[in-house]
Structure formats: C-alpha cells, structure tokens
Design a protein around this motif. Structure first.
Motif, short mmCIF file in Angstrom:
data_model
loop_
_atom_site.label_atom_id
_atom_site.label_comp_id
_atom_site.label_asym_id
_atom_site.label_seq_id
_atom_site.Cartn_x
_atom_site.Cartn_y
_atom_site.Cartn_z
N ALA A 169 0.84 -1.21 0.00
CA ALA A 169 0.00 0.00 0.00
C ALA A 169 0.87 1.26 0.00
CB ALA A 169 -0.93 0.00 1.21
N SER A 170 1.97 1.21 0.77
CA SER A 170 2.84 2.40 0.81
C SER A 170 3.47 2.65 -0.55
CB SER A 170 3.92 2.24 1.89
OG SER A 170 4.94 1.32 1.50
N LYS A 171 3.89 1.58 -1.23
CA LYS A 171 4.57 1.76 -2.52
C LYS A 171 3.57 2.13 -3.63
CE LYS A 171 8.79 1.04 -1.09
NZ LYS A 171 9.78 2.12 -1.07
N GLY A 172 2.36 1.58 -3.56
CA GLY A 172 1.31 2.03 -4.48
C GLY A 172 1.07 3.52 -4.29
N GLY A 173 1.06 3.95 -3.04
CA GLY A 173 0.88 5.38 -2.73
C GLY A 173 2.03 6.22 -3.26
N VAL A 174 3.24 5.71 -3.14
CA VAL A 174 4.41 6.45 -3.65
C VAL A 174 4.25 6.68 -5.16
CG1 VAL A 174 6.89 6.22 -4.17
CG2 VAL A 174 6.05 5.75 -1.86
N GLY A 175 3.76 5.66 -5.87
CA GLY A 175 3.60 5.79 -7.32
C GLY A 175 2.66 6.94 -7.67
N MET A 176 1.55 7.04 -6.99
CA MET A 176 0.58 8.10 -7.31
C MET A 176 1.04 9.46 -6.77
SD MET A 176 -1.90 8.68 -9.15
CE MET A 176 -2.67 7.15 -9.64
N LEU A 177 1.72 9.45 -5.63
CA LEU A 177 2.31 10.70 -5.12
C LEU A 177 3.29 11.24 -6.17
CD1 LEU A 177 2.90 12.69 -2.68
CD2 LEU A 177 4.74 11.11 -2.06
N MET A 178 4.15 10.36 -6.67
CA MET A 178 5.17 10.77 -7.64
C MET A 178 4.51 11.37 -8.89
SD MET A 178 6.59 9.79 -10.69
CE MET A 178 6.20 8.08 -10.97
N LYS A 179 3.51 10.68 -9.43
CA LYS A 179 2.90 11.19 -10.67
C LYS A 179 2.19 12.52 -10.44
CE LYS A 179 1.85 6.70 -12.64
NZ LYS A 179 0.77 5.82 -13.10
N THR A 180 1.53 12.64 -9.31
CA THR A 180 0.81 13.88 -9.02
C THR A 180 1.78 15.04 -8.85
OG1 THR A 180 -0.99 12.65 -8.02
CG2 THR A 180 -0.83 14.97 -7.42
N LEU A 181 2.87 14.81 -8.13
CA LEU A 181 3.87 15.88 -7.97
C LEU A 181 4.49 16.23 -9.31
CD1 LEU A 181 5.69 14.92 -4.63
CD2 LEU A 181 3.58 16.22 -4.98
N ALA A 182 4.73 15.22 -10.14
CA ALA A 182 5.31 15.49 -11.47
C ALA A 182 4.39 16.41 -12.26
CB ALA A 182 5.53 14.18 -12.21
N GLN A 183 3.09 16.12 -12.22
CA GLN A 183 2.12 16.93 -12.95
C GLN A 183 2.07 18.36 -12.38
OE1 GLN A 183 -2.08 16.22 -12.28
NE2 GLN A 183 -2.34 15.74 -14.45
N GLU A 184 2.06 18.43 -11.05
CA GLU A 184 1.92 19.73 -10.39
C GLU A 184 3.16 20.62 -10.56
OE1 GLU A 184 0.26 19.28 -6.46
OE2 GLU A 184 1.18 21.14 -5.75
N LEU A 185 4.33 20.02 -10.57
CA LEU A 185 5.58 20.81 -10.52
C LEU A 185 6.23 21.01 -11.89
CD1 LEU A 185 7.08 19.19 -7.28
CD2 LEU A 185 5.97 21.43 -7.48
N ALA A 186 5.69 20.35 -12.91
CA ALA A 186 6.33 20.43 -14.24
C ALA A 186 6.40 21.87 -14.74
CB ALA A 186 5.60 19.55 -15.24
N VAL A 187 5.38 22.66 -14.43
CA VAL A 187 5.35 24.05 -14.88
C VAL A 187 6.54 24.84 -14.35
CG1 VAL A 187 3.87 24.85 -12.98
CG2 VAL A 187 3.81 26.05 -15.16
N HIS A 188 7.08 24.38 -13.22
CA HIS A 188 8.26 25.05 -12.63
C HIS A 188 9.57 24.40 -13.09
CE1 HIS A 188 5.56 27.19 -9.98
NE2 HIS A 188 5.01 26.04 -9.58
N LYS A 189 9.46 23.49 -14.05
CA LYS A 189 10.63 22.75 -14.55
C LYS A 189 11.27 21.90 -13.45
CE LYS A 189 11.54 24.62 -18.96
NZ LYS A 189 10.16 24.19 -19.27
N ILE A 190 10.44 21.40 -12.55
CA ILE A 190 10.91 20.43 -11.56
C ILE A 190 10.47 19.06 -12.07
CG2 ILE A 190 10.64 19.57 -9.20
CD1 ILE A 190 10.10 22.53 -8.39
#
Ligand code: NAI
Ligand code: BGC
Length: 272
Positions: A172-193
């Motif tokens: 469950a923790s690693k499944g959560g990490v996967g979705m956390l990662m994708k969401t942060l990627a989407q949210e932060l891409a505009v800042h070139k992170i």
C-alpha cells in the motif's frame, strides 16, 4: 562502481539521499557523488556506515556530509534541508529512498505495523519532496547547473504494481508512492521540476537478507526474474544518476522498473 571517471553530468549539483547508509541508498549516494554531485548522506541509525561512505566519497574528490534524521518527522526533515542549504547554498536533487518492511499476514498485522510503514515509506517521501520543492522554488532555475529547477526521485518497488500477500502495509505504501510521484510530477512540471520513480525488483540489500537464507529460497526467487539474476544496488544507482541528470530532461512522471523483468511475470514460462 564502473562509471568512467570523466562522466560527471552532475558537477556542482547538491543532492540529498535518504536512508543512504546502507543498501540502495548508499550505492545511489556514491554514484551521484561519482557523477559530480555533493551528497547529504541521511541516516537514522548506522552513523559508522554513513561516515565510512562519506570518507570514501571525499577520498575520491567528492564532497559529502552525514545527517541523522527520521524522514517521518517533519522537524527533522526541515533541519536536514536547512543544513544542506547552509553548507552548499541549495539542493538540486532529492532521492527519496528511505524505506522499511514490517511484514505480517493481514489478520496478524497491528495498527502500529501498518502506521509505521506508511509513515516512513509514504509520509516520509511527502515531507522530503515538499521541502525539496520549496527549496527549488526559492532558488529558481540555474541553467549553468541543470536544465531543470530540481529533480526528485522516488524509490518505489515492483510492489507498486504487483500485489504482495503478507505485506499489505508495504505494498500500500509503494502504491501510494507511485501516485504521489505522478501527481507531484504533474503539479511541478510548470516550474521545470522533474519527479520520477524507480521501482526496483529483488535487489541484494539488508531489507530482504532473510528471504535468501537458503539455496531453495534463492532458486524460488530467481524463477520470478526472467533475467535470472538478483539485482545489485548499483543497478538501481545507475538509473538514479540518469534520472538526476539532464540526459533525462524530457522525462517526468515516469517509473523506471529496474527488476530484471520481474513485472513481466506471470505469463513467463521459465525459458531455461
Ligand atoms: P535497506 O534496509 O538497506 O535501506 C533502507 C534504508 O532506509 C536504511 O538505511 C534505513 O536505516 C533507512 N530508514 C528506515 N527508516 C528510516 C527513517 N524513518 N528515516 C530515515 N531513514 C530510514 O534496504 P534497501 O533495499 O536499500 O531499501 C531502500 C529502498 O529501496 C526502500 O525504499 C525499499 O522499499 C526500496 N526497495 C528495495 C528493494 C530490494 O529488493 N532491496 C526492492 C524494491 C524497493
Ligand atoms: C522488497 C524486497 C523484495 C522485492 C521483490 C521489494 O520492494 O523490499 O524485499 O525482494 O521487492 O519482491
């Protein structure tokens, strides 16, 4: 580690690697340093191992500091980032690696075991990623150092897609990490992170020594790996260097499976 001495794509960059005194984290810290980065070796216990690694890095023209912090504690995570900024001016790379297993069948799993694994493996990654993003945004992009404003690498597992009976908290923790990662990627891409994941398969480290006690256990494990070898921490470290470097500048929100094909199972007939 077998990387040419003149390949230093991370020169001048500053990295924090959590849980870096052992296993995959130690190999990642060493590989980032070898690629030119200054590295904070985070540890919770195992100061000796952390200091030995830091000495080895410094002895090869690198720079490293060790920092004790529990990644599931907000105050300690903040202190770790503050220390890195005080030492080196900023942070460019975070490798969210710290993690643990506390295995039990569902009916035997205590709430304490559930909470501990979620707190370290998932909440710890959130706390570190948040501090990293805050620092990246404060500093802004420095094109001479990197095309990205910052890079975050989240260590997940093949068990972000392969269910794992007897390990509900961990999966469950690693499944959560996967979705956390994708969401942060989407949210932060505009800042070139850029935010990406690495999902290792079975790697030889302390987290699973006891699963390979006998030859039968090793053979049973190898049957799950089409490439027919258990991974080494360095297999994961090489992927981390690439994801941290501008070589992967157009890659964000991706998970790199470093698993000898383990996620291709079932459907694999053995092959010989
Ligand atoms: P390991 O046990 O050698 O490393 C885990 C590290 O995390 C240790 O240094 C430990 O002290 C640290 N840690 C644990 N709790 C912490 C906390 N609260 N704060 C700070 N540090 C803490 O095992 P390994 O294999 O190197 O694990 C590293 C990461 O790789 C973990 O996230 C694990 O889930 C993941 N992984 C490992 C695989 C394997 O087969 N070894 C496969 C897939 C994922
Ligand atoms: C676990 C290891 C296990 C591997 C493959 C990892 O996430 O931490 O203990 O060997 O997955 O099942």
């Amino acid at each position: 580690m077998n990387i040419p001495n003149d390949y230093r794509p991370l020169t001048g960059q500053r990295a924090i690697v959590t849980g870096a005194n052992t296993g995959i984290g130690a190999a990642v810290a060493e590989a980032l340093a070898h690629a030119g980065a200054k590295v904070v070796i985070n540890y919770l216990s195992g100061l000796d191992q952390a200091e030995t690694l830091a000495r080895r890095i410094r002895g090869r023209d690198g720079d490293a500091i060790v920092f004790e912090a529990d990644v599931s504690r907000e105050d300690q995570v903040k202190a770790m980032f503050r220390t890195a900024v005080e030492h080196w001016g900023s942070v460019d790379i975070l490798v969210n690696n710290a993690g643990l297993q506390q295995d039990a069948a569902l009916v035997d799993m205590s709430l304490e075991q559930w909470n501990k694994v979620i707190e370290v493996n998932l909440t710890g990654q959130f706390l570190c990623a948040r501090e990293a993003a805050r620092e990246f945004l404060r500093r802004g992009r420095v094109p001479e150092l990197s095309r990205s404003t910052g890079k975050i690498i989240c260590m997940s597992s093949v068990h972000d897609v392969i269910p794992w009976a007897g390990h509900a908290n961990y999966a469950a923790s690693k499944g959560g990490v996967g979705m956390l990662m994708k969401t942060l990627a989407q949210e932060l891409a505009v800042h070139k992170i850029r935010v990406n994941g690495i999902s290792p398969g079975a790697i030889k480290t302390p987290i699973n020594y006891e699963a390979r006690d006998t030859q039968e256990e090793v053979e049973a494990l190898l049957k799950l790996i089409p490439y027919r070898r258990i991974g080494e921490p360095e297999d994961v470290a090489r992927a981390a260097v690439w994801l941290a470097s501008d070589e992967s500048d157009y890659v964000t929100g991706a998970t790199l499976y470093v698993d000898g094909g383990m996620t291709l199972y079932p459907g694999f007939e053995g092959g010989g």
